[in-house]
Design an enzyme around this catalytic site. Structure first.
Site, PDB file in Angstrom:
ATOM      1  N   HIS A 168       0.405   7.785   9.503  1.00 45.32           N
ATOM      2  CA  HIS A 168      -0.699   7.630   8.539  1.00 45.32           C
ATOM      3  C   HIS A 168      -1.923   7.052   9.256  1.00 45.32           C
ATOM      4  O   HIS A 168      -1.784   6.213  10.146  1.00 45.32           O
ATOM      5  CB  HIS A 168      -0.239   6.679   7.425  1.00 45.32           C
ATOM      6  CG  HIS A 168      -1.123   6.704   6.219  1.00 45.32           C
ATOM      7  ND1 HIS A 168      -2.315   6.023   6.164  1.00 45.32           N
ATOM      8  CD2 HIS A 168      -0.986   7.325   5.020  1.00 45.32           C
ATOM      9  CE1 HIS A 168      -2.871   6.219   4.982  1.00 45.32           C
ATOM     10  NE2 HIS A 168      -2.087   7.011   4.260  1.00 45.32           N
TER      11      HIS A 168
ATOM     12  N   SER B 118       0.816  -1.212   0.000  1.00 47.10           N
ATOM     13  CA  SER B 118       0.000   0.000   0.000  1.00 47.10           C
ATOM     14  C   SER B 118       0.851   1.264   0.000  1.00 47.10           C
ATOM     15  O   SER B 118       1.930   1.291   0.601  1.00 47.10           O
ATOM     16  CB  SER B 118      -0.875  -0.006   1.261  1.00 47.10           C
ATOM     17  OG  SER B 118      -1.623   1.173   1.336  1.00 47.10           O
TER      18      SER B 118
ATOM     19  N   LYS C  89       3.911  -3.867   7.055  1.00 45.77           N
ATOM     20  CA  LYS C  89       4.019  -4.225   5.628  1.00 45.77           C
ATOM     21  C   LYS C  89       5.400  -3.836   5.105  1.00 45.77           C
ATOM     22  O   LYS C  89       6.040  -4.599   4.381  1.00 45.77           O
ATOM     23  CB  LYS C  89       2.951  -3.487   4.808  1.00 45.77           C
ATOM     24  CG  LYS C  89       1.562  -4.137   4.821  1.00 45.77           C
ATOM     25  CD  LYS C  89       0.609  -3.335   3.928  1.00 45.77           C
ATOM     26  CE  LYS C  89      -0.826  -3.792   4.009  1.00 45.77           C
ATOM     27  NZ  LYS C  89      -1.118  -5.086   3.402  1.00 45.77           N
TER      28      LYS C  89
ATOM     29  N   ASP D 129       4.871   7.328   6.004  1.00 44.79           N
ATOM     30  CA  ASP D 129       4.347   8.160   7.088  1.00 44.79           C
ATOM     31  C   ASP D 129       3.920   7.300   8.285  1.00 44.79           C
ATOM     32  O   ASP D 129       2.844   6.704   8.268  1.00 44.79           O
ATOM     33  CB  ASP D 129       3.140   8.957   6.543  1.00 44.79           C
ATOM     34  CG  ASP D 129       2.496   9.812   7.621  1.00 44.79           C
ATOM     35  OD1 ASP D 129       3.040   9.881   8.744  1.00 44.79           O
ATOM     36  OD2 ASP D 129       1.435  10.392   7.328  1.00 44.79           O
ATOM     37  N   PRO D 130       4.742   7.253   9.336  1.00 44.06           N
ATOM     38  CA  PRO D 130       4.397   6.410  10.491  1.00 44.06           C
ATOM     39  C   PRO D 130       3.080   6.835  11.148  1.00 44.06           C
ATOM     40  O   PRO D 130       2.429   6.032  11.810  1.00 44.06           O
ATOM     41  CB  PRO D 130       5.559   6.619  11.475  1.00 44.06           C
ATOM     42  CG  PRO D 130       6.619   7.353  10.734  1.00 44.06           C
ATOM     43  CD  PRO D 130       6.012   7.968   9.515  1.00 44.06           C
TER      44      PRO D 130
END
Ligand code: NAP
Length: 256
Positions: free
Chosen positions: A137, A129, A151, A134-135
């Site tokens: 997100h 994805s 992921k 961006d941790p």
């Protein structure tokens, strides 16, 4: 003839890839890996070309992958809505305790990559994805699962494994027809920024992702690449429908 194992074969995108490969019997011998014979029967009216198991069980993956040339990873944890949106509050999501992203998207994918490597599989195509840079997100916050973080760790494991890889970071997935839009590739989530190319949306049809997977299995330009992908709108007058996948893959690069 390439023998391909597709995991997540009863998933929304995995089932499209499984059927597309099945429809090209001169090029591919496909096996699907799925959890539920009942779901498979409902979807495909048969359980032919399917084996059943759980990706968190490495032995079950090892048994399924023996003799394969390529692996397509289309498994993913998926959160369920546990509370609908109410005034001023967004909906709440949670994962099953045994289906957390750490188990499914990290350990489950590492199991698949390791089993493939041990079996001498030559190529792995993985669908992931966009948003992974961006941790914070919102997908990471969903159900406290940190799904994009897990992921990405698994994707790095794939790159480090030495097996040829294609990592497809998809934008938002649409259940709309594929093959009718221009696809746009990028990396590092730049397609989510203001600088993304004119006309690029932040989504694409699942069927286009399936077409990318099928083409990645044959196109040399897709080897050892990791890229983001979205589409232009179907009715965009300036867009031209993507047909030449070799050229599209040539625009992409390797590494995360
Ligand atoms: P999906 O329908 O949620 O399919 C996920 C598959 O994983 C299902 O077949 C599921 O099995 C299988 N699975 C889960 N846990 C498993 C386990 N422990 N063992 C074996 N199989 C297991 O996926 P999708 O919506 O097509 O998405 C495909 C990929 O794109 C995913 O990686 C997703 O994160 C990513 N993506 C999604 C979006 C989006 O907008 N939804 C956007 C960008 C990227 P069952 O069929 O039995 O449930």
């Amino acid at each position: 003839m390439k023998k391909v194992l597709v995991t997540g074969a009863t998933g929304q995108t995995g089932s499209l890839v499984f059927q597309k490969l099945k429809n090209q019997p001169e090029e591919f011998a496909v096996m699907g890996f799925a959890r539920s014979p009942e779901k498979a029967q409902q979807l495909f009216n048969s359980t032919d070309n399917l084996v059943f198991g759980d990706v968190t069980n490495k032995t079950q993956i090892e048994n399924a992958i023996a003799g394969c040339d390529a692996l397509v990873i289309l498994t993913s944890a998926s959160p369920k809505m546990v509370a609908p949106p109410s005034e001023g509050n967004p909906p709440k999501f949670a994962y099953d305790p045994e289906g957390m992203p750490k188990q499914v998207d990290y350990h489950g994918q590492v199991n698949q990559i390791e089993a493939a490597k041990q079996a001498g599989v030559k190529q792995i195509v993985l669908v992931g994805s966009m948003g992974g840079t961006d941790p914070n997100h919102m997908l990471n916050r969903m159900g406290n699962g940190n799904i994009l973080v897990w992921k990405r760790k698994a994707e790095q494991h794939l790159i480090d494994s030495g097996v040829d890889y294609t990592i497809i970071h998809a934008g938002g997935l649409l259940n709309e027809p594929g093959g009718v839009r221009e696809l746009v590739v990028g990396r590092d989530d730049s397609l989510l920024s203001k600088n993304s190319p004119e006309g690029a949306t932040n989504s694409l049809p699942r069927e286009d992702v399936a077409n990318l997977v099928v083409n990645a299995l044959s196109e040399a330009n897709a080897r050892n690449k990791a890229f983001d992908v979205v589409s232009k709108r179907e009715d965009d007058p300036k867009a031209s429908v993507t047909k030449d996948f070799a050229s599209l893959f040539a625009q992409t690069t390797g590494g995360l």
